[in-house]
Motif scaffolding. Structure first.
Motif, PDB file in Angstrom:
ATOM      1  N   ARG A 190     -49.851  33.518  12.460  1.00  0.00           N
ATOM      2  CA  ARG A 190     -50.432  34.633  13.216  1.00  0.00           C
ATOM      3  C   ARG A 190     -50.183  35.964  12.498  1.00  0.00           C
ATOM      4  NH1 ARG A 190     -51.354  35.803  19.025  1.00  0.00           N
ATOM      5  NH2 ARG A 190     -50.567  37.858  19.584  1.00  0.00           N
TER       6      ARG A 190
ATOM      7  N   TRP B 188     -39.015  42.179  27.778  1.00  0.00           N
ATOM      8  CA  TRP B 188     -40.087  42.921  27.090  1.00  0.00           C
ATOM      9  C   TRP B 188     -40.287  44.324  27.643  1.00  0.00           C
ATOM     10  CZ3 TRP B 188     -44.264  44.620  29.881  1.00  0.00           C
ATOM     11  CH2 TRP B 188     -44.501  43.988  31.116  1.00  0.00           C
TER      12      TRP B 188
ATOM     13  N   ALA C  80     -40.062  47.575  25.463  1.00  0.00           N
ATOM     14  CA  ALA C  80     -41.246  48.433  25.311  1.00  0.00           C
ATOM     15  C   ALA C  80     -40.899  49.899  25.549  1.00  0.00           C
ATOM     16  CB  ALA C  80     -42.337  47.994  26.288  1.00  0.00           C
ATOM     17  N   ALA C  81     -39.847  50.122  26.336  1.00  0.00           N
ATOM     18  CA  ALA C  81     -39.470  51.499  26.664  1.00  0.00           C
ATOM     19  C   ALA C  81     -38.373  52.035  25.751  1.00  0.00           C
ATOM     20  CB  ALA C  81     -38.996  51.567  28.111  1.00  0.00           C
TER      21      ALA C  81
ATOM     22  N   GLY D 164     -37.875  53.821  19.444  1.00  0.00           N
ATOM     23  CA  GLY D 164     -37.666  53.324  18.077  1.00  0.00           C
ATOM     24  C   GLY D 164     -37.693  51.815  17.934  1.00  0.00           C
ATOM     25  N   ALA D 165     -37.741  51.069  19.027  1.00  0.00           N
ATOM     26  CA  ALA D 165     -37.807  49.600  18.911  1.00  0.00           C
ATOM     27  C   ALA D 165     -39.254  49.195  18.657  1.00  0.00           C
ATOM     28  CB  ALA D 165     -37.280  48.951  20.182  1.00  0.00           C
ATOM     29  N   ARG D 166     -39.468  48.461  17.569  1.00  0.00           N
ATOM     30  CA  ARG D 166     -40.834  48.007  17.260  1.00  0.00           C
ATOM     31  C   ARG D 166     -40.943  46.555  17.690  1.00  0.00           C
ATOM     32  NH1 ARG D 166     -42.124  51.531  12.878  1.00  0.00           N
ATOM     33  NH2 ARG D 166     -40.678  53.273  13.069  1.00  0.00           N
ATOM     34  N   LEU D 167     -41.779  46.341  18.680  1.00  0.00           N
ATOM     35  CA  LEU D 167     -41.862  45.042  19.328  1.00  0.00           C
ATOM     36  C   LEU D 167     -42.980  44.199  18.717  1.00  0.00           C
ATOM     37  CD1 LEU D 167     -40.613  43.477  21.704  1.00  0.00           C
ATOM     38  CD2 LEU D 167     -42.197  44.662  23.222  1.00  0.00           C
TER      39      LEU D 167
ATOM     40  N   LEU E 229     -44.644  40.473  19.479  1.00  0.00           N
ATOM     41  CA  LEU E 229     -44.665  39.294  20.347  1.00  0.00           C
ATOM     42  C   LEU E 229     -45.753  38.338  19.879  1.00  0.00           C
ATOM     43  CD1 LEU E 229     -44.142  41.077  23.787  1.00  0.00           C
ATOM     44  CD2 LEU E 229     -42.436  39.928  22.361  1.00  0.00           C
ATOM     45  N   TYR E 230     -45.504  37.040  20.081  1.00  0.00           N
ATOM     46  CA  TYR E 230     -46.319  36.028  19.416  1.00  0.00           C
ATOM     47  C   TYR E 230     -47.423  35.449  20.295  1.00  0.00           C
ATOM     48  CZ  TYR E 230     -42.161  36.217  16.413  1.00  0.00           C
ATOM     49  OH  TYR E 230     -41.116  36.634  15.620  1.00  0.00           O
ATOM     50  N   GLY E 231     -47.509  35.909  21.541  1.00  0.00           N
ATOM     51  CA  GLY E 231     -48.582  35.411  22.398  1.00  0.00           C
ATOM     52  C   GLY E 231     -48.392  33.969  22.820  1.00  0.00           C
TER      53      GLY E 231
END
Lengths: 362, 362
Positions: free
Chosen positions: B22, B327, B331-332, B335-338, B340-342
């Motif tokens: 992906r 999550w 998401a809040a 600086g955290a870059r999320l 997710l693989y679906g």
């Protein structure tokens, strides 16, 4: 309106399958969302990166209803979504940005009246519905001035500058005798834009102001930060916020402005509003903590907005038509971040991709 | 082998439809490529972001041939592509990394013999094909030692540590009496990996060495730079290069290593090779000039490799199973870059996503 955020795995419907839809789909996928795309054009760039797509006319109400029922929220990549299309979609699922934003952005006269009512600065203008109006408007606003169709203009299409040698009849022909607006000529020193987002909770976050250069009426480069005083930057962002608040806006918005030198002071005039991710915000993909595409998805999904912090001075250059044939040297250029849209044919004036370059300094 | 680069618009075939496929597909799209995915599993995460997919068994030679003929080059996201599958694909289109890399990486004994022949450091080992072998091997390598199946082991599956209380018969049961390897126990102080790429032209580029922590045999965090002397870092990267050169490798490779303290000096022992993008390289999506996924696509497409320059100290944390239920707070988090693989279902031990955090300092 519910502020319950959409969980990962939910499906986001995007109306329009061009490069903006494609880049929205890519960032939505990164956050774990599924994407469905609605577009009448076969081979749309966004189709190739989404879980499903509907290829049907914007007037096909059955197809619209089926599309809407399959998704959790609907957004769009272009402002000319027909109002009936928006209405059908919104009757099934939340539509962000909402109908009011589309209505204002689709009609230059409506947009200018909206901005004027908000007390925001813009060039003087007059509605033109025929020869009589035009004659009176030119009398009042002088020459040069610019005649633009109220609807469906983009990249310099549907407009003509009335210099001294342009006959009124020819100007009316140039806009196909459509309902139009005459705008006073703005002797701007530069063009800037504010790309910003408003969340479902009313939170607002603007990126640094971007300076834009056009060639043949098409955006050529966007550079950030703009060459603009910090006072003017704050003012520009505040104007974008007034607009977003007044529209009850949800999503990313682009506000294009002119900078006019006025006795040594920088004065801003709003040119137009784009109720969508904006070409001048593409630099955020590599130059900001959150890309405008992720930011838009966050807003329409009811997530908190991401940080708009700039990471570096950045310049975005559009690859128009044959520019894209330089792909192999761009691929080899140290530090150039290449974004290509997967369009088969490099027609003149067609946006094929862009490249972001991080520049030295802050 | 031709070094003519694939033009944008060409189609890249990816075998395997998990999160690695992906993320490869997403970065391939950004470079303007089309992606087709081959995977036997319905609802594979990569299907939702690719232009087309084939859902068929790896033994379905007709389906493999059709898939290969529709693409311009074939790559894969996992090392256990059956050799006959690889052979069929490679008979139609270039396959990168090549068959030799698969052969070596699929079989622990083959891999260890390959590394030993290259003169690279690794823990002592012995082939185990039954009770007699195991008894002799334990005699020689002592306890604790680790019995691992030669094939199909991952995330701690197919292995058992022979401490003093483990009966040989039970150890053989634990590896299902499959052909195995006994490895001397390595009293490592930390685990590191080198993620690097080799291009079709033989160019080599390594990312900064990453330090990895596991929990329950599954990667938990990767932090870069590793807590390791610069001499050891250079040595680790040089070992990865020897391996890639010896395999005539094309693409991204992950090489996992142990760090052992040996009289105040850091000694490196190679653990294993992954002929693909690697979980410990996910930090490059946000912490390096070029992500490992783009880098792999560049290599298999015959493009020049991108810069592996690190942008910041970065930590990647895997979201395993129920971790993903956090999550909304991720998401809040500023600086955290999320990422997710679906994946629909958060089963225990299943990799659902990861988060990259840029850390202060260099």
């Amino acid at each position: 309106m519910s502020h319950q955020p959409l969980p990962p795995g939910a499906t986001i419907g995007i109306v329009g399958g061009g490069q903006l839809g494609r880049m929205l789909a890519l960032d939505a996928a990164r956050l774990g969302f599924r994407v469905h795309v609605y577009c009448p054009d076969g081979g749309s760039p966004a189709f190739a990166v989404s879980a499903a797509h509907v290829q049907a006319a914007y007037e096909d109400e059955d197809a619209l209803a089926r599309f809407a029922r399959d998704v959790d929220v609907v957004t769009y990549e272009f402002e000319n979504v027909p109002s009936r299309t928006a209405e059908v979609l919104a009757s099934h699922r939340p539509l962000f940005p909402g109908a009011r934003a589309l209505q204002v952005a689709q009609d230059r006269l409506e947009e200018k009246n909206f901005l004027r009512q908000l007390g925001l600065p813009l060039a003087d203008f007059a509605a033109v519905d025929g020869r009589g109006d035009l004659s009176a408007a030119v009398q009042r606003l002088g020459r040069p001035s610019v005649l633009k169709t109220r609807r469906f203009g983009y990249d310099g299409k549907g407009q003509i500058t009335l210099r001294d040698d342009v006959l009124l009849e020819n100007a009316l022909d140039a806009v196909n005798r459509q309902p139009s607006v005459l705008e006073a000529f703005v002797p701007f020193v530069r063009e800037i834009s504010v790309v910003a987002a408003r969340g479902q909770d009313g939170a607002f976050a603007a990126y640094d102001v971007t300076e834009n250069r056009h060639a043949n009426h098409i955006l050529n480069t966007s550079t950030v930060p703009a060459n603009l005083s910090s006072e003017a930057c704050v003012e520009a962002q505040a104007m974008a916020r007034s607009i977003a608040d007044a529209l009850g806006y949800v999503g990313v918005i682009g506000v294009e402005m002119f900078v006019v030198e006025d006795g040594g002071r920088e004065r801003l005039l709003i040119n137009e509003i784009a109720p969508r991710v904006h070409n001048s915000g593409h630099w955020t993909q590599d130059g900001a903590e959150t890309s405008q595409f992720e930011q838009h998805i966050r807003a329409v999904a009811g997530w908190p907005l991401g940080s708009t912090q700039r990471l570096a001075r950045t310049q975005m250059t559009n690859l128009i038509g044959d520019d894209v044939s330089a792909w192999s040297s761009l691929a080899a250029e140290p530090g150039a971040r290449l974004h290509l849209y997967g369009k088969a044919e490099a027609r003149p004036g067609r946006k094929m991709g862009h490249v972001n370059r991080l520049l030295p300094g802050n």
